[in-house]
Write a protein that holds these residues in place. Structure first.
Motif, PDB file in Angstrom:
ATOM      1  N   CYS A 135       2.497  -5.001  11.290  1.00  0.00           N
ATOM      2  CA  CYS A 135       2.253  -5.950  12.313  1.00  0.00           C
ATOM      3  C   CYS A 135       3.721  -5.954  13.072  1.00  0.00           C
ATOM      4  O   CYS A 135       3.840  -6.971  13.951  1.00  0.00           O
ATOM      5  N   ARG A 136       4.524  -5.176  12.987  1.00  0.00           N
ATOM      6  CA  ARG A 136       5.906  -5.083  13.494  1.00  0.00           C
ATOM      7  C   ARG A 136       6.227  -3.839  14.078  1.00  0.00           C
ATOM      8  O   ARG A 136       5.219  -2.730  14.117  1.00  0.00           O
ATOM      9  N   SER A 137       7.297  -3.675  14.871  1.00  0.00           N
ATOM     10  CA  SER A 137       7.597  -2.455  15.476  1.00  0.00           C
ATOM     11  C   SER A 137       7.489  -1.323  14.882  1.00  0.00           C
ATOM     12  O   SER A 137       7.581  -0.019  15.082  1.00  0.00           O
ATOM     13  N   SER A 138       7.909  -1.478  13.761  1.00  0.00           N
ATOM     14  CA  SER A 138       7.917  -0.266  12.706  1.00  0.00           C
ATOM     15  C   SER A 138       6.537   0.460  12.034  1.00  0.00           C
ATOM     16  O   SER A 138       6.595   1.259  11.284  1.00  0.00           O
ATOM     17  N   ALA A 139       5.436  -0.202  12.615  1.00  0.00           N
ATOM     18  CA  ALA A 139       4.072  -0.014  12.292  1.00  0.00           C
ATOM     19  C   ALA A 139       3.957   1.689  12.301  1.00  0.00           C
ATOM     20  O   ALA A 139       3.449   2.219  11.175  1.00  0.00           O
ATOM     21  N   THR A 140       4.354   2.279  13.269  1.00  0.00           N
ATOM     22  CA  THR A 140       4.079   3.694  13.317  1.00  0.00           C
ATOM     23  C   THR A 140       4.692   4.698  12.166  1.00  0.00           C
ATOM     24  O   THR A 140       4.077   5.349  11.549  1.00  0.00           O
ATOM     25  N   VAL A 141       6.056   4.325  12.206  1.00  0.00           N
ATOM     26  CA  VAL A 141       6.839   4.836  10.893  1.00  0.00           C
ATOM     27  C   VAL A 141       6.165   4.479   9.687  1.00  0.00           C
ATOM     28  O   VAL A 141       6.132   5.551   8.709  1.00  0.00           O
ATOM     29  N   VAL A 142       5.731   3.421   9.375  1.00  0.00           N
ATOM     30  CA  VAL A 142       5.197   2.872   8.207  1.00  0.00           C
ATOM     31  C   VAL A 142       3.907   3.741   7.844  1.00  0.00           C
ATOM     32  O   VAL A 142       3.369   4.001   6.692  1.00  0.00           O
ATOM     33  N   PHE A 143       3.094   3.862   8.958  1.00  0.00           N
ATOM     34  CA  PHE A 143       1.636   4.407   8.694  1.00  0.00           C
ATOM     35  C   PHE A 143       1.985   5.723   8.399  1.00  0.00           C
ATOM     36  O   PHE A 143       1.155   6.474   7.770  1.00  0.00           O
ATOM     37  N   LYS A 144       2.869   6.540   9.263  1.00  0.00           N
ATOM     38  CA  LYS A 144       3.005   8.030   8.835  1.00  0.00           C
ATOM     39  C   LYS A 144       3.653   8.069   7.450  1.00  0.00           C
ATOM     40  O   LYS A 144       3.152   9.176   6.804  1.00  0.00           O
ATOM     41  N   ASP A 145       4.481   7.212   6.987  1.00  0.00           N
ATOM     42  CA  ASP A 145       4.706   7.293   5.549  1.00  0.00           C
ATOM     43  C   ASP A 145       3.571   7.375   4.510  1.00  0.00           C
ATOM     44  O   ASP A 145       3.697   7.957   3.443  1.00  0.00           O
ATOM     45  N   LEU A 146       2.856   6.319   4.856  1.00  0.00           N
ATOM     46  CA  LEU A 146       1.567   6.262   4.014  1.00  0.00           C
ATOM     47  C   LEU A 146       0.699   7.442   4.085  1.00  0.00           C
ATOM     48  O   LEU A 146       0.594   7.878   2.836  1.00  0.00           O
ATOM     49  N   ILE A 147       0.301   7.965   5.025  1.00  0.00           N
ATOM     50  CA  ILE A 147      -0.245   9.249   5.110  1.00  0.00           C
ATOM     51  C   ILE A 147       0.281  10.255   4.467  1.00  0.00           C
ATOM     52  O   ILE A 147      -0.216  11.037   3.865  1.00  0.00           O
ATOM     53  N   ASN A 148       1.439  10.601   4.664  1.00  0.00           N
ATOM     54  CA  ASN A 148       2.333  11.659   3.992  1.00  0.00           C
ATOM     55  C   ASN A 148       2.321  11.582   2.619  1.00  0.00           C
ATOM     56  O   ASN A 148       2.245  12.489   1.924  1.00  0.00           O
ATOM     57  N   ASN A 149       2.114  10.314   1.866  1.00  0.00           N
ATOM     58  CA  ASN A 149       2.310  10.301   0.874  1.00  0.00           C
ATOM     59  C   ASN A 149       1.047  10.220  -0.261  1.00  0.00           C
ATOM     60  O   ASN A 149       0.683  10.038  -1.221  1.00  0.00           O
ATOM     61  N   LEU A 150      -0.078   9.927   0.775  1.00  0.00           N
ATOM     62  CA  LEU A 150      -1.393  10.161  -0.100  1.00  0.00           C
ATOM     63  C   LEU A 150      -1.853  11.185  -0.581  1.00  0.00           C
ATOM     64  O   LEU A 150      -1.536  12.469  -0.220  1.00  0.00           O
ATOM     65  N   LYS A 151      -2.284  11.227  -1.923  1.00  0.00           N
ATOM     66  CA  LYS A 151      -2.907  12.233  -2.686  1.00  0.00           C
ATOM     67  C   LYS A 151      -4.329  12.020  -2.950  1.00  0.00           C
ATOM     68  O   LYS A 151      -4.791  11.274  -3.740  1.00  0.00           O
ATOM     69  N   CYS A 152      -5.037  12.410  -1.954  1.00  0.00           N
ATOM     70  CA  CYS A 152      -6.555  12.392  -2.125  1.00  0.00           C
ATOM     71  C   CYS A 152      -7.369  13.596  -1.042  1.00  0.00           C
ATOM     72  O   CYS A 152      -6.672  14.492  -0.596  1.00  0.00           O
ATOM     73  N   ALA A 211       0.819  -1.234  -0.142  1.00  0.00           N
ATOM     74  CA  ALA A 211       0.041   0.076   0.087  1.00  0.00           C
ATOM     75  C   ALA A 211       0.942   1.351   0.060  1.00  0.00           C
ATOM     76  O   ALA A 211       0.517   2.202  -0.560  1.00  0.00           O
ATOM     77  N   ASN A 212       2.131   1.273   0.650  1.00  0.00           N
ATOM     78  CA  ASN A 212       2.886   2.355   0.938  1.00  0.00           C
ATOM     79  C   ASN A 212       3.372   2.815  -0.547  1.00  0.00           C
ATOM     80  O   ASN A 212       3.674   4.064  -0.965  1.00  0.00           O
ATOM     81  N   GLU A 213       3.593   1.855  -1.502  1.00  0.00           N
ATOM     82  CA  GLU A 213       4.119   2.122  -2.872  1.00  0.00           C
ATOM     83  C   GLU A 213       3.153   2.470  -3.810  1.00  0.00           C
ATOM     84  O   GLU A 213       3.079   3.388  -4.569  1.00  0.00           O
ATOM     85  N   LEU A 214       2.041   1.797  -3.427  1.00  0.00           N
ATOM     86  CA  LEU A 214       0.749   2.016  -4.464  1.00  0.00           C
ATOM     87  C   LEU A 214       0.274   3.657  -4.448  1.00  0.00           C
ATOM     88  O   LEU A 214       0.125   4.129  -5.394  1.00  0.00           O
ATOM     89  N   VAL A 215       0.331   4.216  -3.089  1.00  0.00           N
ATOM     90  CA  VAL A 215      -0.188   5.444  -3.106  1.00  0.00           C
ATOM     91  C   VAL A 215       0.493   6.488  -3.590  1.00  0.00           C
ATOM     92  O   VAL A 215       0.158   7.702  -3.996  1.00  0.00           O
ATOM     93  N   LYS A 216       1.904   6.126  -3.755  1.00  0.00           N
ATOM     94  CA  LYS A 216       3.197   7.085  -4.488  1.00  0.00           C
ATOM     95  C   LYS A 216       2.601   7.505  -5.913  1.00  0.00           C
ATOM     96  O   LYS A 216       2.942   8.276  -6.496  1.00  0.00           O
ATOM     97  N   GLU A 217       1.785   6.446  -6.700  1.00  0.00           N
ATOM     98  CA  GLU A 217       1.434   6.479  -7.943  1.00  0.00           C
ATOM     99  C   GLU A 217       0.379   7.093  -8.423  1.00  0.00           C
ATOM    100  O   GLU A 217       0.071   7.483  -9.440  1.00  0.00           O
ATOM    101  N   LEU A 218      -0.707   7.143  -7.410  1.00  0.00           N
ATOM    102  CA  LEU A 218      -2.184   7.390  -7.731  1.00  0.00           C
ATOM    103  C   LEU A 218      -2.745   8.420  -6.980  1.00  0.00           C
ATOM    104  O   LEU A 218      -2.162   8.838  -5.694  1.00  0.00           O
ATOM    105  N   SER A 219      -3.741   9.208  -7.517  1.00  0.00           N
ATOM    106  CA  SER A 219      -4.731  10.031  -6.673  1.00  0.00           C
ATOM    107  C   SER A 219      -5.889   9.742  -6.593  1.00  0.00           C
ATOM    108  O   SER A 219      -6.453   9.054  -7.529  1.00  0.00           O
ATOM    109  N   TYR A 220      -6.713   9.916  -5.573  1.00  0.00           N
ATOM    110  CA  TYR A 220      -7.995   9.504  -5.391  1.00  0.00           C
ATOM    111  C   TYR A 220      -8.874  10.596  -4.568  1.00  0.00           C
ATOM    112  O   TYR A 220      -8.286  11.596  -4.197  1.00  0.00           O
ATOM    113  N   ASP A 221     -10.243  10.585  -4.769  1.00  0.00           N
ATOM    114  CA  ASP A 221     -11.193  11.228  -3.930  1.00  0.00           C
ATOM    115  C   ASP A 221     -10.966  10.782  -2.626  1.00  0.00           C
ATOM    116  O   ASP A 221     -10.923  11.785  -1.632  1.00  0.00           O
ATOM    117  N   ILE A 222     -11.225   9.448  -2.329  1.00  0.00           N
ATOM    118  CA  ILE A 222     -11.657   9.232  -0.898  1.00  0.00           C
ATOM    119  C   ILE A 222     -10.678   7.880  -0.914  1.00  0.00           C
ATOM    120  O   ILE A 222     -10.794   7.156  -1.501  1.00  0.00           O
TER     121      ILE A 222
END
Length: 346
Positions: A251-268, A194-205
């Motif tokens: 599911c690992r201890s890096s989850a918070t860092v990964v989640f922040k990266d996901l949100i930062n890269n979302l185009k929506c 998911a973290n890679e996918l969101v870098k490529e596309l934009s969405y409404d919701i």
């Protein structure tokens, strides 16, 4: 009766909450492009389908990907042909079947011996008849097998273990899933990080419901993954799992860092996040890897944050007790940061 998409047992399923979640989306979000990043059962996508023109549905499990293709893909298929396969599979006499990969590994464990023989025979038959089936028809048959297996599985709802100490009765009955009419919709199905996918596309919701604890879904549903891929790997341990693959960083201890990266890269325009408070669980495997405070802090940086909560007893296949369990929905209006956040309790 044909299976609908929610007719399966699945940890974290949002089926019972789906009408509430869809209502919140309709009340607080606008747009015709919807992305379900960690789609799981696919129930949220199914409920949004009639309201949108473009759907992106993503999950990292092979079994979920084939289920999405079976239900959502706008491809032609012959119902008459599928009914012929169904009739043939319903007429199978297990006593006349030889042992196969499924019965040798999962018989008298996850399924009765006879049911395991039938499951293995059907999966091999689908593969051997690939030239007679187009991709949509093959997806429907495999997905139908997965749903039919779920009804007969000797488990508490996942495949991390099977139930011991009793005779497993034959209960497998093959039935077909009921695909959705997706004509006129633009459907995109993927099995991506998911973290890679969101870098490529934009969405409404964008709807986000990642795993939050240490329980890896690829291990929880390894039997379904095995049957879907049909590579017949060597299996290990009492639960008969293959070598680990498809492991999630959420599911690992890096989850918070990964989640922040996901949100930062979302185009929506809108972000909708499902969260539950199992991080207070007494079970270490059930404790959330991302805290409530971290979720809120990360989301507030993206825009105006609305928070909705509802008491809810989640599907729990184990023995963990969750006190004061709540489901929370966060909705972010992206870009509008200088507005107070609001909290709503139902």
């Amino acid at each position: 009766m044909p299976y609908d998409i929610w007719n399966r047992r699945y940890t974290g399923s949002k089926y019972k909450l789906s009408d509430w979640i869809i209502g919140l989306i309709n009340e607080n979000c606008e747009g015709t492009t919807f992305c379900d990043l960690f789609a799981g059962t696919g129930i949220i996508s199914a409920k949004m389908l009639s309201q949108i023109s473009e759907l992106y549905i993503n999950d990292f499990l092979f079994s979920n990907e084939i289920i999405y293709k079976a239900f959502f893909e706008d491809k032609e298929f012959s119902n008459k042909k599928l009914q012929t396969y169904k009739a043939r599979y319903l007429s199978i006499d297990a006593s006349k079947l030889k042992d196969n990969y499924v019965s040798n590994n999962f018989g008298d464990k996850f399924f009765s011996k006879n049911d395991a023989k039938v499951i293995g025979y059907i999966r091999e038959d689908i593969e051997e008849n690939s030239s007679d089936l187009n991709n949509k028809e093959k997806s429907i048959l495999i997905a139908s097998l997965l749903y039919s297996m779920d009804k007969a599985a000797n488990t508490v709802g996942h495949y991390d273990a099977y139930i011991k100490g009793h005779t497993i009765e034959d209960s497998f009955i093959f039935d077909l899933i009921n695909p959705y009419d997706s004509k006129g919709k633009s459907i995109h199905i993927s099995r991506r990080d998911a973290n890679e996918l969101v870098k490529e596309l934009s969405y409404d919701i964008v709807y986000i419901d990642p795993p939050y604890n240490s329980r890896q879904y690829s291990r929880f549903y390894h039997v379904l993954e095995n049957i879907t891929q049909w590579k017949k790997p060597i299996l290990f341990g009492e639960a008969l799992k293959p070598q680990p693959e498809n492991m999630s960083e959420y599911c690992r201890s890096s989850a918070t860092v990964v989640f922040k990266d996901l949100i930062n890269n979302l185009k929506c325009n809108y972000i909708v996040v499902s969260y539950n408070n199992t991080y207070k669980s007494k079970s270490s495997s059930s404790k959330n890897k991302i805290t409530l405070e971290d979720i809120e802090s990360i989301l507030k940086e993206k825009g105006k944050l609305l928070k909705f909560e509802k008491p809810y007893q989640a599907f729990n296949a184990g023995k963990t007790n969750f006190d004061n369990h709540k489901e929370l929905i966060y909705i972010v209006k992206v870009g509008n940061k200088h507005v107070n956040s609001y909290n709503y309790t139902i």
